[in-house]
Design an enzyme around this catalytic site. Sequence first.
Site, PDB file in Angstrom:
ATOM      1  CE  LYS A 229      -3.789  -2.365   2.353  1.00 12.07           C
ATOM      2  NZ  LYS A 229      -4.470  -2.649   3.636  1.00 12.07           N
TER       3      LYS A 229
ATOM      4  CG  ASP B  65      -9.830  -0.257   5.031  1.00 13.58           C
ATOM      5  OD1 ASP B  65      -9.595  -0.557   3.848  1.00 13.58           O
ATOM      6  OD2 ASP B  65      -9.030  -0.476   5.961  1.00 13.58           O
TER       7      ASP B  65
ATOM      8  CD  GLN C  13      -3.331  -4.435   6.669  1.00 11.17           C
ATOM      9  OE1 GLN C  13      -3.290  -3.440   5.946  1.00 11.17           O
ATOM     10  NE2 GLN C  13      -3.893  -5.563   6.289  1.00 11.17           N
TER      11      GLN C  13
END
Length: 352
Positions: free
Chosen positions: A114, A181, A158
């Site tokens: 990422k 997200d 994460q």
Amino acid sequence: MLFIARKALASVHSKASRLTAREVHCLSSILLSPPLVSLDFPENWTPHSDPPPPVSFESVQKTLVIDGKVIAEEIRTKIVNEVCKMKKAVGKVPGLAVVLVGQQRDSQTYVRNKIIACEETGIKSVLAELPEDCTEEQIIRVLTKFNEDTSIHGVLVQLPLPQHLDEVKILNMVRLEKDVDGFHPLHMGNLAMRGREPLFVSCTPKGCVELLIRSGVEIAGKNAVVIGRSNIVGLPMSLLLQRHDATVSTVHAFSKDPEHITREADIVVAAAGIPNLVRGSWLKPGAVVIDVGTCPVEDSSCEHGYRLVGDVCYEEALGVASAITPVPGGVGPMTIAMLLCNTLDAAKRISF
């Protein structure tokens, strides 16, 4: 008087959000239905010990391999152009903050990819690394800092987090307008309701649908099966396919005869996290298969001692499916591309 009533109602909602499953059941004792959270049993899949023999068909289906790398690269090229335009127009670029807890190898790899993707597209990235034994308060302090930083437009934590941490509490600390997200219940709720538009759609489901569309797969009116019902992929994937007018069935660890249900599908999205769970015999000839699974399997012949396989037995699916995503190189690159898209959209909302 109206103000007092609203204040009282807000207090009730605040209190309700902290109620235990047992307390909720007591409040709604008129109904026989138990609290939904009490039904959230662990998804313990049991893979076949002996794989069934592949089904032979009269004619072999030519299978298109959907190259997620190529499609993601096309999208990322457009993101680069948009970031350049934004920098010229307002003197700013999108900013993404990532919180990584612990030293889990898979998570470190995902985060590294990422960060690299941000660098390659001109998006600012900030990484906060915390030890495995950190407290919730430490993570919340980091998230609060990112929430208040005007140069940061997207914040993600994460997953998975270590077991001693309250994942729901931590994810809910991310501001709605920075939740790139798309995990917040409000985003998920707006995704579920017709006529509503979430600020962000979860990156992996969004990437899966983009793969289908760009591969010329018609979704509307088709029978789709989603294998797995996680909050990260399975649930939002089912909701998103419904919004695209597919008829959706969800297969999970408690489904009876999942093979039969899956074999009825025109589109199969496998997101159970079990290597080679879906065999060739599970697939209807001509089905389109999107394999979300990314499972490390020990292999001494590989450089790192393991290789990645999907939820679908790829070799058996070839010749049965009309199209399939490989693992790796299918959904993974698209997930990152959608994260970059969401971060860009977040920055545009604030900057223009």
